[in-house]
Design an enzyme around this catalytic site. Structure first.
Site: not given
Length: 516
Positions: A54, A84, A196, A280, A283, A328, A413
């Site tokens: 791959y 990309h 990646n 609060y 405190r 990844f 994916e």
């Protein structure tokens, strides 16, 4: 300071910031170079066998079953970066881009990614020469790695894209030509190894953690000044109380406040008053700030792993073993970031409540709206509108991005982390928090002066003095946004909080635990 050695030493958020700030050198030692070369040679051996691997000789994502001819495997990597690089939005801050580059070099130097030494050395050239790529901030879904932003990050390696260089945004080709450099040639697996990974998420998370640490430290000291201004009780910070519920974050915060205020004239002046309990937001400072400290610790421990991990795919174990997995995937980072973002939002919420208390005054020495003559003057009234707006915005931003997933790559994916959105939101929340703290500090400094001639402690008076160097005591209305911006500069000053922290006495081991 000793140089950091990529791939051979542990990369922490602290030394990542040091390297990016040019306070520490980083180098690629012979051991790391040898690992890189061995991994690169392993890819060559795998290609010679001709078996489909791959991203080496196959397509990507849903195209993983498409085998690529040997003569086109180099072109495959170049096309990967080009296709990309489809991010949009404002450019990432150059300092964070530099952190992305540093963390990527460290990951590649571990020797499991199959890249060439030439490629790693060119990335280091970009780091050392502050030639920082233009990277749009939007486009990653936090798996399969931060593909779009990392593609933009590494376009300059092949002579494409733009870079910030010597104060200008320039075409990469122009810069390389001027420096006598040529674009590098990508080899099989290299493009995939570059894009990646989780470096967008990890760099933004590390930058956020670095900022969060500073704001948490300031919040303790600022809230101590608020306690003084409002004549709050020191009893809720008694170490004996917190020994009964010993969360590390709460114990640490209580120790800090106790150390800051225990010798105060103001505290002594009302130790026998009739007030039973404070609200609060005063405190419960150890419990609220302490919970945020616990979130800080979780993200810190996550980044201790993430910054020292191999997060690309596939991983080259050796020439006999290539593992295609999911290192990844950003889920491991996204959940702790969302937790930290929620904690930062809560810090802005509780600081806003203290701003409200300061504006209410005490009906005695501290006047309403913190001016002696109100009516014709509105005083600091609208500063709380600002903190309310920022705290409310933070509440909307604190919805966890990791709760969402949209399948990508035609379903290959099918579950993504959205951690990239988590880290962006985290830093937006921190932006708002820093201004809420600035308002609290501005108002606490104003209110404290109505307690004169009583003095607070050295630490509180020192911080008060730093405020007064920039902003004078207000006697009538003025443009308070200018005061807020002036005080905000203090909140962004690492040197100042380090000087203040040096005055605070806490358990050493506990303090070390909450350092970066």
């Amino acid at each position: 300071m000793e140089a950091f050695r990529y791939g051979s030493q542990k990369l922490t958020v602290a030394n990542l910031i040091e390297i990016a700030s040019e306070k520490r050198r980083a180098l690629l030692d012979s051991t790391a170079q040898s690992r890189i070369k061995s991994s690169f040679d392993a890819v060559g051996a795998i290609l010679e066998k001709g078996e489909p691997v791959y991203g080496v000789n196959t397509g990507f994502g849903s195209l993983c079953r498409t085998v690529i001819p040997r003569e086109k495997t180099d072109e495959l990597q170049v096309n990967l970066l080009k296709s990309h690089a489809c991010g949009v939005g404002e450019p990432i801050e150059p300092f964070v881009v530099k952190m992305m580059l540093i963390s990527k070099v460290h990951s590649l130097a571990l020797g499991y990614s199959g890249v060439s030494l030439e490629t790693v050395e060119r990335i280091i050239w970009h780091i050392e020469n502050d030639c920082l790529p233009y990277v749009p901030i939007k486009g990653s879904v936090g798996a399969s790695g931060d593909l779009a932003p990392l593609a933009h990050l590494f376009l300059p390696l092949i002579g494409l894209g733009k870079v910030f260089y010597k104060g200008e945004l320039l075409d990469t080709g122009e810069v390389l030509k001027g420096e006598g450099l040529k674009p590098i040639k990508l080899h099989p697996k290299e493009g995939l190894a570059l894009i990646n990974g989780t470096q967008f998420m990890s760099a933004h998370a590390a930058f956020g953690l670095y900022r969060f640490k500073r704001y948490l430290d300031f919040a303790d000291v600022i809230s101590a000044m608020t306690i003084e201004a409002l004549k709050g009780s020191l009893r809720p910070f008694d170490p004996r109380l917190h020994a009964l519920r010993p969360y590390g974050g709460a114990v640490y915060v209580a120790q800090r406040i106790w150390s800051i205020l225990r010798d105060s004239e103001i505290v002594r002046s009302h130790e026998h008053c009739s007030k039973v309990q404070d609200p609060y937001s005063l405190r419960c400072i150890p419990q609220i700030h302490g919970a945020a400290r616990e979130a800080f610790l979780k993200l810190k421990s996550t980044l201790d792993v993430e910054l020292n991990s191999v997060t690309d795919n596939p991983v080259i174990i050796d020439e006999e073993t290539v593992i295609s997995g999911g290192n990844f995937h950003g889920e491991l980072l996204a959940l702790p970031v969302d937790y930290a973002a929620l904690a930062a939002s809560e810090m802005s919420s509780v600081a806003d409540r203290r701003v409200y208390l300061l504006l209410a005054g005490d009906g005695d020495e501290v006047p309403k709206m913190l001016l002696e003559e109100v009516g014709v003057n509105s005083g600091f009234m609208i500063t709380q509108y600002l903190t309310a707006a920022l705290a409310s915005e933070n509440k909307t931003l604190s919805f966890p991005a990791s709760a969402d997933s949209i399948p990508t790559s035609l379903g290959q994916e099918d579950h993504v982390s959205m951690g990239s959105i988590s880290v962006r939101k985290f830093n937006k929340i921190l932006d708002n928090l820093s201004y809420v703290l600035a308002v609290e500090l501005l108002l606490a400094a104003q209110a404290l002066e109505f307690r004169r001639p009583l003095k607070s402690t050295e630490t509180v008076e020192f911080l008060h003095g730093e405020v007064r160097k920039r902003v004078s005591f207000a006697r009538r209305d003025r443009v308070f946004s200018e005061d807020i911006e002036a005080v905000h500069e203090l909140i962004e000053d690492d040197g100042l909080i380090e000087e203040i922290d040096a005055q605070i006495s806490v358990d050493y081991a506990l303090k070390e635990k909450f350092e970066l």
